[in-house]
Design an enzyme around this catalytic site. Structure first.
Site, PDB file in Angstrom:
ATOM      1  N   ARG A  19       0.855  -1.201   0.000  1.00  0.00           N
ATOM      2  CA  ARG A  19       0.000   0.000   0.000  1.00  0.00           C
ATOM      3  C   ARG A  19       0.893   1.254   0.000  1.00  0.00           C
ATOM      4  O   ARG A  19       0.554   2.273  -0.572  1.00  0.00           O
ATOM      5  CB  ARG A  19      -0.949   0.002   1.202  1.00  0.00           C
ATOM      6  CG  ARG A  19      -1.766   1.279   1.273  1.00  0.00           C
ATOM      7  CD  ARG A  19      -2.969   1.268   2.228  1.00  0.00           C
ATOM      8  NE  ARG A  19      -2.955   0.313   3.278  1.00  0.00           N
ATOM      9  CZ  ARG A  19      -2.275   0.437   4.440  1.00  0.00           C
ATOM     10  NH1 ARG A  19      -1.522   1.510   4.658  1.00  0.00           N
ATOM     11  NH2 ARG A  19      -2.333  -0.495   5.356  1.00  0.00           N
ATOM     12  N   TYR A  71     -15.834  17.259 -15.063  1.00  0.00           N
ATOM     13  CA  TYR A  71     -16.397  15.907 -14.999  1.00  0.00           C
ATOM     14  C   TYR A  71     -17.429  15.837 -13.861  1.00  0.00           C
ATOM     15  O   TYR A  71     -17.201  16.379 -12.773  1.00  0.00           O
ATOM     16  CB  TYR A  71     -15.253  14.908 -14.781  1.00  0.00           C
ATOM     17  CG  TYR A  71     -15.721  13.516 -14.462  1.00  0.00           C
ATOM     18  CD1 TYR A  71     -16.599  12.839 -15.310  1.00  0.00           C
ATOM     19  CD2 TYR A  71     -15.297  12.868 -13.310  1.00  0.00           C
ATOM     20  CE1 TYR A  71     -17.044  11.569 -15.005  1.00  0.00           C
ATOM     21  CE2 TYR A  71     -15.727  11.573 -13.008  1.00  0.00           C
ATOM     22  CZ  TYR A  71     -16.602  10.940 -13.861  1.00  0.00           C
ATOM     23  OH  TYR A  71     -17.045   9.680 -13.562  1.00  0.00           O
ATOM     24  N   ASP A 102      -6.530  19.477 -13.779  1.00  0.00           N
ATOM     25  CA  ASP A 102      -6.854  18.140 -14.281  1.00  0.00           C
ATOM     26  C   ASP A 102      -6.497  18.128 -15.769  1.00  0.00           C
ATOM     27  O   ASP A 102      -7.159  18.772 -16.585  1.00  0.00           O
ATOM     28  CB  ASP A 102      -8.345  17.863 -14.053  1.00  0.00           C
ATOM     29  CG  ASP A 102      -8.737  16.448 -14.448  1.00  0.00           C
ATOM     30  OD1 ASP A 102      -8.101  15.883 -15.360  1.00  0.00           O
ATOM     31  OD2 ASP A 102      -9.703  15.916 -13.866  1.00  0.00           O
ATOM     32  N   LYS A 113      -7.815   7.056 -19.005  1.00  0.00           N
ATOM     33  CA  LYS A 113      -8.142   7.619 -20.312  1.00  0.00           C
ATOM     34  C   LYS A 113      -6.957   7.485 -21.280  1.00  0.00           C
ATOM     35  O   LYS A 113      -6.544   6.390 -21.582  1.00  0.00           O
ATOM     36  CB  LYS A 113      -8.618   9.063 -20.124  1.00  0.00           C
ATOM     37  CG  LYS A 113      -9.674   9.222 -19.021  1.00  0.00           C
ATOM     38  CD  LYS A 113     -10.926   8.482 -19.362  1.00  0.00           C
ATOM     39  CE  LYS A 113     -12.030   8.442 -18.324  1.00  0.00           C
ATOM     40  NZ  LYS A 113     -11.854   8.874 -16.976  1.00  0.00           N
TER      41      LYS A 113
HETATM   42  O1  P1T Z   1     -12.916   7.535 -13.871  1.00  0.00           O
HETATM   43  P1  P1T Z   1     -11.714   7.972 -13.101  1.00  0.00           P
HETATM   44  O2  P1T Z   1     -10.448   7.304 -13.495  1.00  0.00           O
HETATM   45  O3  P1T Z   1     -11.933   7.948 -11.625  1.00  0.00           O
HETATM   46  O4  P1T Z   1     -11.452   9.512 -13.503  1.00  0.00           O
HETATM   47  C1  P1T Z   1     -12.320  10.540 -13.158  1.00  0.00           C
HETATM   48  C2  P1T Z   1     -12.153  11.692 -14.106  1.00  0.00           C
HETATM   49  C3  P1T Z   1     -11.355  12.748 -13.732  1.00  0.00           C
HETATM   50  N1  P1T Z   1     -11.156  13.813 -14.548  1.00  0.00           N
HETATM   51  C4  P1T Z   1     -11.728  13.873 -15.757  1.00  0.00           C
HETATM   52  C5  P1T Z   1     -11.502  15.059 -16.627  1.00  0.00           C
HETATM   53  C6  P1T Z   1     -12.548  12.823 -16.203  1.00  0.00           C
HETATM   54  O5  P1T Z   1     -13.104  12.923 -17.407  1.00  0.00           O
HETATM   55  C7  P1T Z   1     -12.777  11.717 -15.351  1.00  0.00           C
HETATM   56  C8  P1T Z   1     -13.649  10.565 -15.746  1.00  0.00           C
HETATM   57  N2  P1T Z   1     -14.467  10.834 -16.862  1.00  0.00           N
HETATM   58  C9  P1T Z   1     -15.308   9.940 -17.452  1.00  0.00           C
HETATM   59  C10 P1T Z   1     -15.496   8.686 -17.021  1.00  0.00           C
HETATM   60  C11 P1T Z   1     -16.037  10.452 -18.618  1.00  0.00           C
HETATM   61  O6  P1T Z   1     -16.598   9.658 -19.415  1.00  0.00           O
HETATM   62  O7  P1T Z   1     -16.082  11.677 -18.797  1.00  0.00           O
END
Ligand code: P1T
Length: 404
Positions: free
Chosen positions: A61, A113, A185, A210
Site C-alpha cells: 500500500r 467531470y 486536471d 483515459k
Molecule cells: O474515472 P476515473 O479514473 O476515476 O477519472 C475521473 C475523471 C477525472 N477527470 C476527468 C476530466 C474525467 O473525465 C474523469 C472521468 N471521466 C469519465 C469517465 C467520462 O466519461 O467523462
C-alpha cells in the site's frame, strides 16, 4: 499565430524528447534479470533482513516497485519532480482534498467531470468543505471568488464536456499571489499536449484510465507535483487512505504511455477531420472543438497546447433529446458508452451519463444542454469514422439533407 511546438522535440540539449522519456523514464531493464518490460511485482510485503531493515519497500500500500516505475514515468512526462499513482482519477482527487480541513473553501471550474462536482458537493461538503463553481475561462472570476478560507483552485482545461479552455498561467498568477494551491486536471490534454506544471500549476491530476492507459482496459489516476513537502503530504494521505493501483494495472498504464505520442497525434488528426466535417454538416447547430477557429478560446488553445486533443462535443440542429438519443444509438463504430481516450471511438450524451450527478439547474447555468453529444474520437481511419457519423445522421433523420 503558431501553435506551441510539440514536445516530441528535445526541450533542452540535456533532456530527451517526449517519446524517449515515455519509453524509458522510470523503467530501466530489470537489474536482476535484464527483463526489458517492467516486471509486475505481485507482492503485498517484502522480506526484512532485521526488524525495520529493508530495501525501501515495506508493504505494497505504501510502495511497490511496479508502481514506483509508473510514478517516475508520469512525473517525467509531466515535467514534474514527483508522481503518485492511484486506483482511479477520483482516488487521486480525493487525496488532494484530504489536504484540506473543515471550514476550508475550494474554487472549482463550473464545467468539469460530473464526478468532480459530486465529490465536492456530495462527499466533502458533509465534512464542512465548501466549493464555489465559477467560469474559469475568465480568470477574473477566480480572483473574485477567492475568500480568506480558500485553499485550492481546481480546473480542467479543456473542460469535460464543453471543451472550454482556461489560461493556466493567468490563473496561476492569481493563486500564487493569494497563496492558494492550483490543481489542473490534465486528463483531456495529456502531458503530450499540455504541461501545466511548467506554466504555474502546483498539482497536475490525471485520470490514467483515459489517454495514458489508452486502451479502455484499466482504471487509474495520478498526481504530479514539484514541491517535496506537498509530495510528502499527498503520499501520507495516499498511504493512510489506501486507494492504490495494483501492480498489474501499473504495468498496463506503463505500456500505454509508451505509445502516447503516436496515439495523441492520430487522435488530434482524426478529431480535427471530424470537427471540420461536422461544422460543415447542414444538420449540426454547433461544434465545440478547440482546434476550430470558431472556438471562442482557439487562440489560447494554440498558445497553451501543442495540439487540440481527441474530444469533440456538438449539438444537432433539430436538437431534441430524442434526436440526440437516436443519433447516439445509431452509430456502429462509435460505441455508446462512458469514458474516453481509448483507441476505439466512443459516443455519449453527458447529461445522461458522465454528468448525471450535476443538478439540471447547475448544468443549465454552465450551458450544458441535455441534447449535447460528446465524441471521444479514437484512432481508427478517419474516413470510416466520418462514414459512421453520416450513417447515424441518415438513420436519425432519414432525409436527404442528413445524407449530405
Ligand atoms: O474515472 P476515473 O479514473 O476515476 O477519472 C475521473 C475523471 C477525472 N477527470 C476527468 C476530466 C474525467 O473525465 C474523469 C472521468 N471521466 C469519465 C469517465 C467520462 O466519461 O467523462
Amino acid at each position: 499565430m503558431k501553435a506551441a511546438q510539440p514536445p516530441s522535440r528535445r526541450d533542452a540539449k540535456t533532456r530527451p524528447g517526449f517519446s524517449t522519456t515515455a519509453i524509458h523514464a522510470g523503467q530501466p531493464p530489470d537489474g536482476s534479470t535484464g527483463a526489458v518490460a517492467p516486471p509486475i511485482f505481485a507482492t503485498s510485503t517484502y522480506a526484512q533482513t532485521a526488524p525495520g531493515v529493508h530495501k525501501g519497500f515495506e508493504y505494497s500500500r505504501t510502495q511497490n516497485p511496479t508502481r514506483l516505475m509508473l510514478d517516475r514515468n508520469l512525473a517525467a512526462l509531466e515535467g514534474g519532480a514527483f508522481g503518485l499513482t492511484f486506483a482511479s482519477g477520483m482516488a487521486a482527487m480525493n487525496t488532494v482534498l484530504n489536504l484540506l480541513s473543515a471550514g476550508d473553501h475550494v474554487i472549482c471550474g463550473n464545467d468539469v467531470y460530473g464526478g468532480t462536482y459530486r465529490i465536492l458537493e456530495k462527499v466533502f461538503r458533509q465534512y464542512k468543505l465548501s466549493a464555489t463553481f465559477v467560469d474559469t475561462t475568465d480568470p477574473r472570476n477566480v480572483e473574485k471568488a477567492i475568500k480568506p478560507a480558500t485553499k485550492l483552485v481546481w480546473i480542467e482545461t479543456p473542460t469535460n464536456p464543453l471543451l472550454r479552455i482556461t489560461d493556466i498561467q493567468a490563473v496561476s498568477r492569481i493563486t500564487r499571489k493569494k497563496r492558494v494551491l492550483l490543481a489542473v486536471d490534465n486528463t483531456f490534454a495529456t502531458p503530450y499536449l499540455q504541461r501545466p506544471l511548467a506554466i504555474g500549476a502546483d498539482i497536475v491530476a490525471q485520470s490514467t484510465t483515459k489517454y495514458l492507459g489508452g486502451h479502455s482496459d484499466v482504471m487509474g489516476g495520478a498526481l504530479i507535483v514539484n514541491d517535496a513537502d506537498l509530495y510528502k503530504r499527498l503520499a501520507f494521505y495516499q498511504n493512510a487512505v489506501g486507494a492504490v493501483p495494483s501492480p498489474f494495472d501499473c504495468f498496463l498504464i506503463l505500456r500505454g504511455t509508451k505509445t502516447l505520442a503516436v496515439r495523441m497525434r492520430k487522435h488530434c488528426e482524426n478529431a480535427m477531420a471530424l470537427a471540420e466535417w461536422l461544422a460543415r454538416h447542414p444538420l449540426v447547430a454547433k461544434v465545440l472543438y478547440p482546434g476550430l477557429p470558431s472556438h471562442p478560446q482557439h487562440a489560447l488553445a494554440r498558445k497553451q497546447m501543442c495540439g487540440f486533443g481527441g474530444m469533440i462535443a456538438f449539438e444537432l440542429k433539430r436538437g431534441s433529446v430524442k434526436n440526440a438519443e437516436k443519433f447516439a444509438s445509431s452509430t456502429r463504430l462509435f460505441t455508446l458508452g462512458e469514458s474516453l481516450g481509448g483507441v476505439e471511438s466512443l459516443i455519449v450524451l453527458p447529461c445522461q451519463a458522465t454528468h448525471v450527478s450535476v443538478p439540471p439547474a447547475e448544468r443549465k447555468r454552465t450551458g450544458l444542454v441535455d441534447h449535447l453529444i460528446r465524441l471521444s474520437v479514437g484512432i481508427e481511419d478517419a474516413d470510416d469514422l466520418i462514414a459512421d457519423l453520416a450513417g447515424a445522421f441518415s438513420r436519425t433523420f432519414a432525409s436527404r439533407a442528413a445524407r449530405s
